[in-house]
Design a protein around this motif. Structure first.
Motif, PDB file in Angstrom:
ATOM      1  N   ILE A   1       0.849  -1.185   0.000  1.00  0.00           N
ATOM      2  CA  ILE A   1       0.000   0.000   0.000  1.00  0.00           C
ATOM      3  C   ILE A   1       0.885   1.236   0.000  1.00  0.00           C
ATOM      4  CG2 ILE A   1      -1.625   1.378   1.377  1.00  0.00           C
ATOM      5  CD1 ILE A   1      -2.625  -1.317   2.539  1.00  0.00           C
ATOM      6  N   ARG A   2       0.473   2.264  -0.756  1.00  0.00           N
ATOM      7  CA  ARG A   2       1.107   3.574  -0.674  1.00  0.00           C
ATOM      8  C   ARG A   2       0.060   4.599  -0.258  1.00  0.00           C
ATOM      9  NH1 ARG A   2       1.412   8.049  -3.938  1.00  0.00           N
ATOM     10  NH2 ARG A   2       0.486   7.000  -5.738  1.00  0.00           N
ATOM     11  N   THR A   3       0.365   5.367   0.782  1.00  0.00           N
ATOM     12  CA  THR A   3      -0.574   6.380   1.248  1.00  0.00           C
ATOM     13  C   THR A   3      -0.205   7.752   0.695  1.00  0.00           C
ATOM     14  OG1 THR A   3       0.552   7.193   3.241  1.00  0.00           O
ATOM     15  CG2 THR A   3      -0.648   5.101   3.427  1.00  0.00           C
ATOM     16  N   ALA A   4      -1.150   8.655   0.793  1.00  0.00           N
ATOM     17  CA  ALA A   4      -0.885  10.058   0.502  1.00  0.00           C
ATOM     18  C   ALA A   4       0.019  10.628   1.597  1.00  0.00           C
ATOM     19  CB  ALA A   4      -2.199  10.828   0.445  1.00  0.00           C
ATOM     20  N   PRO A   5       0.670  11.759   1.360  1.00  0.00           N
ATOM     21  CA  PRO A   5       1.481  12.385   2.404  1.00  0.00           C
ATOM     22  C   PRO A   5       0.665  12.625   3.678  1.00  0.00           C
ATOM     23  CG  PRO A   5       1.919  13.423   0.296  1.00  0.00           C
ATOM     24  CD  PRO A   5       0.769  12.489   0.066  1.00  0.00           C
ATOM     25  N   MET A   6       1.285  12.323   4.807  1.00  0.00           N
ATOM     26  CA  MET A   6       0.612  12.468   6.097  1.00  0.00           C
ATOM     27  C   MET A   6       1.649  12.555   7.207  1.00  0.00           C
ATOM     28  SD  MET A   6      -0.664   8.540   6.893  1.00  0.00           S
ATOM     29  CE  MET A   6      -0.849   8.873   8.656  1.00  0.00           C
ATOM     30  N   ASP A   7       1.230  13.087   8.348  1.00  0.00           N
ATOM     31  CA  ASP A   7       2.082  13.066   9.531  1.00  0.00           C
ATOM     32  C   ASP A   7       2.060  11.664  10.122  1.00  0.00           C
ATOM     33  OD1 ASP A   7       2.692  15.767   9.323  1.00  0.00           O
ATOM     34  OD2 ASP A   7       0.932  16.370  10.488  1.00  0.00           O
ATOM     35  N   GLY A   8       3.247  11.167  10.431  1.00  0.00           N
ATOM     36  CA  GLY A   8       3.333   9.832  11.000  1.00  0.00           C
ATOM     37  C   GLY A   8       4.064   9.849  12.326  1.00  0.00           C
ATOM     38  N   PRO A   9       4.151   8.704  12.971  1.00  0.00           N
ATOM     39  CA  PRO A   9       4.722   8.670  14.311  1.00  0.00           C
ATOM     40  C   PRO A   9       6.242   8.683  14.371  1.00  0.00           C
ATOM     41  CG  PRO A   9       3.965   6.490  13.686  1.00  0.00           C
ATOM     42  CD  PRO A   9       3.551   7.420  12.580  1.00  0.00           C
ATOM     43  N   THR A  10       6.937   8.373  13.256  1.00  0.00           N
ATOM     44  CA  THR A  10       8.387   8.238  13.327  1.00  0.00           C
ATOM     45  C   THR A  10       8.982   8.176  11.931  1.00  0.00           C
ATOM     46  OG1 THR A  10      10.189   6.876  14.209  1.00  0.00           O
ATOM     47  CG2 THR A  10       8.265   5.707  13.378  1.00  0.00           C
ATOM     48  N   GLU A  11      10.282   8.487  11.846  1.00  0.00           N
ATOM     49  CA  GLU A  11      11.053   8.279  10.626  1.00  0.00           C
ATOM     50  C   GLU A  11      11.614   6.858  10.575  1.00  0.00           C
ATOM     51  OE1 GLU A  11      11.854  10.338   7.941  1.00  0.00           O
ATOM     52  OE2 GLU A  11      10.307  11.698   8.689  1.00  0.00           O
TER      53      GLU A  11
ATOM     54  N   GLY B   1       5.996  -4.756  12.606  1.00  0.00           N
ATOM     55  CA  GLY B   1       5.300  -5.523  13.626  1.00  0.00           C
ATOM     56  C   GLY B   1       5.088  -6.946  13.152  1.00  0.00           C
ATOM     57  N   PRO B   2       4.530  -7.800  13.983  1.00  0.00           N
ATOM     58  CA  PRO B   2       4.295  -9.181  13.556  1.00  0.00           C
ATOM     59  C   PRO B   2       3.335  -9.293  12.378  1.00  0.00           C
ATOM     60  CG  PRO B   2       4.161  -8.983  15.939  1.00  0.00           C
ATOM     61  CD  PRO B   2       4.193  -7.589  15.402  1.00  0.00           C
ATOM     62  N   ASP B   3       2.387  -8.347  12.254  1.00  0.00           N
ATOM     63  CA  ASP B   3       1.379  -8.448  11.199  1.00  0.00           C
ATOM     64  C   ASP B   3       1.143  -7.129  10.471  1.00  0.00           C
ATOM     65  OD1 ASP B   3       0.120  -7.121  13.257  1.00  0.00           O
ATOM     66  OD2 ASP B   3      -1.292  -8.746  13.710  1.00  0.00           O
ATOM     67  N   PHE B   4       2.146  -6.269  10.438  1.00  0.00           N
ATOM     68  CA  PHE B   4       2.111  -5.049   9.634  1.00  0.00           C
ATOM     69  C   PHE B   4       3.524  -4.491   9.561  1.00  0.00           C
ATOM     70  CE2 PHE B   4       1.543  -3.585  13.985  1.00  0.00           C
ATOM     71  CZ  PHE B   4       2.507  -2.579  14.084  1.00  0.00           C
ATOM     72  N   SER B   5       3.751  -3.592   8.625  1.00  0.00           N
ATOM     73  CA  SER B   5       4.977  -2.808   8.614  1.00  0.00           C
ATOM     74  C   SER B   5       4.667  -1.468   7.975  1.00  0.00           C
ATOM     75  CB  SER B   5       6.109  -3.513   7.850  1.00  0.00           C
ATOM     76  OG  SER B   5       5.900  -3.454   6.449  1.00  0.00           O
ATOM     77  N   PHE B   6       5.468  -0.461   8.314  1.00  0.00           N
ATOM     78  CA  PHE B   6       5.323   0.837   7.671  1.00  0.00           C
ATOM     79  C   PHE B   6       6.670   1.538   7.646  1.00  0.00           C
ATOM     80  CE2 PHE B   6       4.519   1.718  12.169  1.00  0.00           C
ATOM     81  CZ  PHE B   6       5.228   2.900  12.406  1.00  0.00           C
ATOM     82  N   ARG B   7       6.849   2.374   6.639  1.00  0.00           N
ATOM     83  CA  ARG B   7       8.055   3.207   6.589  1.00  0.00           C
ATOM     84  C   ARG B   7       7.722   4.481   5.817  1.00  0.00           C
ATOM     85  NH1 ARG B   7      10.372   4.769   1.442  1.00  0.00           N
ATOM     86  NH2 ARG B   7      10.066   3.082  -0.043  1.00  0.00           N
ATOM     87  N   LYS B   8       8.329   5.567   6.267  1.00  0.00           N
ATOM     88  CA  LYS B   8       8.122   6.869   5.642  1.00  0.00           C
ATOM     89  C   LYS B   8       8.717   6.879   4.240  1.00  0.00           C
ATOM     90  CE  LYS B   8       6.815  11.267   6.364  1.00  0.00           C
ATOM     91  NZ  LYS B   8       5.471  11.661   6.822  1.00  0.00           N
TER      92      LYS B   8
END
Length: 430
Positions: A239-249, A254-261
């Motif tokens: 998935i690619r999201t639109a620009p947004m404020d996130g919690p960290t760089e 996680g065990p069942d998700f991942s995210f990166r700026k």
């Protein structure tokens, strides 16, 4: 839908001869070509579709040492240095940021796995360290999950798959490399059992050495030569999201998700606990080699039997240089996105960090990875075919290690001193 990569103007035709032909215009083949061209060695890259059209532009962009087996860590360490030098080397921003990577554990069993890995690399001078739940909250604020702990490697990082390959290709061409898209290599030309060229859909190119960096297609190409490369496909949906404020760089798994700026301000998100596993004929032919890995990782796999099996079965496994090859029949492997897995990723992520409830999904895609039984790539000569070297089977790790992997491949093709010990990557280990 495939991600949009930065366009590159490649060559319209093929030369009559060169020193090295690289089969495959993914990031490993392109980095090898850049290395060769920088050394003044004539090189031609032949890509059946568009450069970086498959997994090289569809991966998550993580650059990590964390979680890799001890024999593979030197490659990752070398790649860290080369990634840091890449913007200056290619005169372009490839999105490289040394922002760190963090893995999270919900249970003590998961935490023990991180502890075990850290123990296995204790002599390799990494900056990885275990995290307490309070440290996770400090580094990634705003969460509401009850973590058992985690592990963090501040020197890990990220880059942009839609920028990097194009920048590397452009730099290679400035140094004299020739890159030709929409030109499939059908087979090798052999003289006295040794490589003397390649047979393409546009004619033959004479050369002394060939580097096969064809990703998931390398097994089929080698099979036509009577050489077995054990790789099986897995599919990751993104998935690619639109620009947004996130919690960290920091990139977080996680065990069942991942995210990166992302460099564009959005986030790349996936269901880290689920990969598509479409059954194909190769599962019957070589699946037994994967039984040890399957016993420990089967809960990650979403096994299916459907049209992928029959589409793969319809592609020939033996062909002649004068006939149309499988690589012309399928220019780009573009698997459908698993909307269910992506929905799971967003549900799990928003449960852990509610800020992602505001995320606007702008795009989604899937990529097919070539997985070896031990999840290490094959980089080295192919015995029995003098002049042929392989760099494939990267098992979803190729983007992160591509600078050192491509250089190692170039070293082995030319007989230069290898950047890292190639022994862990030998085809003979199988």
């Amino acid at each position: 839908m495939a991600p949009k990569i930065a366009p590159v103007q490649t060559s319209p035709g093929i030369p009559a001869s060169t020193a090295v032909v690289v089969i495959g215009g993914g990031i490993v083949g392109l980095t090898a070509a850049l290395t060769l061209a920088e050394r003044g060695i004539p090189v031609v890259v032949l890509e059946k579709g568009r450069i970086a059209g498959e997994q090289s532009s569809r991966n998550l962009g993580w650059i990590r040492k964390m979680g890799r087996s001890a024999p593979d860590v030197p490659m990752s360490v070398a790649s860290d240095r080369l990634w840091a030098e890449m913007p200056e080397r290619v005169s372009a921003d490839v999105g490289y940021r040394q922002a760190g990577i963090m893995y999270l554990a919900r249970t003590e069993v998961e935490m023990a796995m991180h502890e075990g890995w850290l123990q296995s690399v204790r002599d390799l001078s990494l900056d990885s360290r275990l995290l307490t739940p309070s440290e996770i909250d400090r580094l990634v604020p705003g969460g509401r999950d009850d973590w058992a702990g985690g592990i963090h490697t501040p020197s890990d990082g990220r880059a942009e798959p839609t920028l990097a390959s194009s920048a590397i290709a452009a730099a290679a061409m400035r140094h004299g490399a020739i890159i030709v898209e929409n030109c499939a290599v059908r087979t090798l030309a052999l003289t006295g059992g040794k490589v003397s060229g390649v047979v393409t859909e546009k004619g033959e190119i004479r050369c002394d050495n060939v580097l096969l960096a064809g990703g998931l297609w390398s097994r089929r190409f080698l099979g036509n030569l009577g050489v077995s490369l054990p790789t099986l496909p897995l599919i990751c949906s993104v998935i690619r999201t639109a620009p947004m404020d996130g919690p960290t760089e920091i990139a977080v798994g996680g065990p069942d998700f991942s995210f990166r700026k992302r460099a564009d301000g959005g986030f790349t998100i996936t269901q880290r606990g689920g990969l598509g596993a479409p059954l194909m004929l190769d599962h019957l032919l070589i699946g037994r080699r994967y039984l040890p890995a399957l016993r420990s990782q089967r809960h990650f796999l979403r096994i299916s039997l459907g049209k992928d099996f029959f589409s793969d079965l319809a592609l020939p496994r033996r062909w002649k240089g004068k006939g149309i090859s499988p690589f012309e029949r399928v220019r780009t492997m573009d698997p459908p996105t698993d909307e269910g897995l992506n929905a799971e990723a967003m549900h799990n992520l928003t449960a852990a960090w509610p800020v992602f409830e505001k995320a606007v999904i702008e795009d989604a895609w899937a990529g097919m990875m070539d997985i070896t039984p031990d999840s290490l790539p094959v980089i080295g000569p192919v015995k029995g075919v003098p002049g042929l070297t392989i760099a494939s089977g990267f098992s979803g790790h190729g983007f992160g290690t591509s600078p050192a992997a491509g250089q190692l491949a170039a070293d082995l093709v030319t007989g230069a001193s290898p950047i890292v010990d190639p022994a862990p990557y030998s085809l003979d280990r199988f």
